[in-house]
Design a protein around this motif. Structure first.
Motif, PDB file in Angstrom:
ATOM      1  N   GLY A 263       9.183   5.665 -16.676  1.00 38.42           N
ATOM      2  CA  GLY A 263       8.655   6.200 -17.929  1.00 38.42           C
ATOM      3  C   GLY A 263       8.088   7.595 -17.746  1.00 38.42           C
ATOM      4  N   LYS A 264       7.410   7.800 -16.604  1.00 35.39           N
ATOM      5  CA  LYS A 264       6.854   9.118 -16.292  1.00 35.39           C
ATOM      6  C   LYS A 264       7.981  10.141 -16.151  1.00 35.39           C
ATOM      7  CE  LYS A 264       4.186  11.577 -12.771  1.00 35.39           C
ATOM      8  NZ  LYS A 264       3.509  11.453 -11.472  1.00 35.39           N
ATOM      9  N   ARG A 265       9.091   9.735 -15.528  1.00 38.89           N
ATOM     10  CA  ARG A 265      10.243  10.629 -15.368  1.00 38.89           C
ATOM     11  C   ARG A 265      10.722  11.125 -16.731  1.00 38.89           C
ATOM     12  NH1 ARG A 265      15.740  10.154 -15.855  1.00 38.89           N
ATOM     13  NH2 ARG A 265      16.891  11.703 -14.626  1.00 38.89           N
ATOM     14  N   ILE A 266      10.834  10.220 -17.675  1.00 37.70           N
ATOM     15  CA  ILE A 266      11.282  10.595 -19.024  1.00 37.70           C
ATOM     16  C   ILE A 266      10.298  11.569 -19.659  1.00 37.70           C
ATOM     17  CG2 ILE A 266      11.669   9.689 -21.363  1.00 37.70           C
ATOM     18  CD1 ILE A 266      12.756   7.117 -19.909  1.00 37.70           C
ATOM     19  N   GLU A 267       9.006  11.320 -19.505  1.00 36.99           N
ATOM     20  CA  GLU A 267       7.973  12.204 -20.062  1.00 36.99           C
ATOM     21  C   GLU A 267       8.005  13.582 -19.401  1.00 36.99           C
ATOM     22  OE1 GLU A 267       5.772  11.888 -22.680  1.00 36.99           O
ATOM     23  OE2 GLU A 267       7.065  10.168 -23.094  1.00 36.99           O
ATOM     24  N   VAL A 268       8.157  13.609 -18.080  1.00 34.09           N
ATOM     25  CA  VAL A 268       8.219  14.887 -17.360  1.00 34.09           C
ATOM     26  C   VAL A 268       9.405  15.709 -17.854  1.00 34.09           C
ATOM     27  CG1 VAL A 268       8.718  15.946 -15.110  1.00 34.09           C
ATOM     28  CG2 VAL A 268       6.984  14.163 -15.280  1.00 34.09           C
ATOM     29  N   LEU A 269      10.574  15.075 -17.938  1.00 39.50           N
ATOM     30  CA  LEU A 269      11.766  15.792 -18.390  1.00 39.50           C
ATOM     31  C   LEU A 269      11.591  16.310 -19.814  1.00 39.50           C
ATOM     32  CD1 LEU A 269      14.556  13.553 -16.834  1.00 39.50           C
ATOM     33  CD2 LEU A 269      13.836  15.831 -16.085  1.00 39.50           C
ATOM     34  N   LYS A 270      10.931  15.527 -20.655  1.00 33.99           N
ATOM     35  CA  LYS A 270      10.681  15.962 -22.031  1.00 33.99           C
ATOM     36  C   LYS A 270       9.738  17.163 -22.060  1.00 33.99           C
ATOM     37  CE  LYS A 270       8.041  13.597 -24.892  1.00 33.99           C
ATOM     38  NZ  LYS A 270       7.542  12.493 -25.720  1.00 33.99           N
ATOM     39  N   GLU A 271       8.728  17.175 -21.189  1.00 38.95           N
ATOM     40  CA  GLU A 271       7.741  18.259 -21.145  1.00 38.95           C
ATOM     41  C   GLU A 271       8.306  19.554 -20.564  1.00 38.95           C
ATOM     42  OE1 GLU A 271       4.398  18.509 -22.065  1.00 38.95           O
ATOM     43  OE2 GLU A 271       4.671  16.641 -23.163  1.00 38.95           O
ATOM     44  N   ILE A 272       9.171  19.441 -19.556  1.00 36.01           N
ATOM     45  CA  ILE A 272       9.666  20.664 -18.906  1.00 36.01           C
ATOM     46  C   ILE A 272      10.928  21.221 -19.561  1.00 36.01           C
ATOM     47  CG2 ILE A 272       8.603  20.036 -16.693  1.00 36.01           C
ATOM     48  CD1 ILE A 272      11.425  19.436 -15.629  1.00 36.01           C
ATOM     49  N   LYS A 273      11.574  20.432 -20.407  1.00 33.55           N
ATOM     50  CA  LYS A 273      12.811  20.894 -21.047  1.00 33.55           C
ATOM     51  C   LYS A 273      12.645  22.217 -21.796  1.00 33.55           C
ATOM     52  CE  LYS A 273      16.513  19.604 -24.161  1.00 33.55           C
ATOM     53  NZ  LYS A 273      17.122  18.560 -24.960  1.00 33.55           N
TER      54      LYS A 273
END
Length: 101
Positions: A10-20
């Motif tokens: 879940g954190k991976r998905i959030e990180v990718l959403k934040e850095i996109k």
């Protein structure tokens, strides 16, 4: 899958959403946030550069991305007498490619 590994996915998905948006603004398309199969390591990958981010907050991962961008921008620009020290400090968690290319 254990609860911790589910949390990291879940954190991976959030990180990718934040850095996109940051990556898009700088034309970076080749990036990922990699969580090992057993959840022991977390790595931000930008092109061939890998940055260790285990146990980092999402904010800290974004800071690592900004550090990467700083290195890319100032690689060929003068920074004064402390350039080497500043670059080494920013790259202390980088795995493999230490050149910021």
């Amino acid at each position: 899958m254990n609860d911790y590994l589910k949390y990291l996915q879940g954190k991976r998905i959030e990180v990718l959403k934040e850095i996109k948006p940051i990556c898009s603004a700088f034309g970076i398309e080749d990036y990922d946030y990699i969580v090992s199969d057993k959840g022991q390591t977390e790595t931000l990958r930008i092109g061939t550069t890998k940055i260790g981010c285990s146990c980092n907050s999402i904010f800290a991962v974004k800071q690592e991305l900004v550090g990467y961008l700083f290195i890319c921008y100032f690689r060929e620009r003068p920074l004064g007498h402390f350039k080497t020290h500043v670059f080494n400090e920013i790259k202390r968690y980088w795995i493999g490619d230490k050149n910021g290319k």
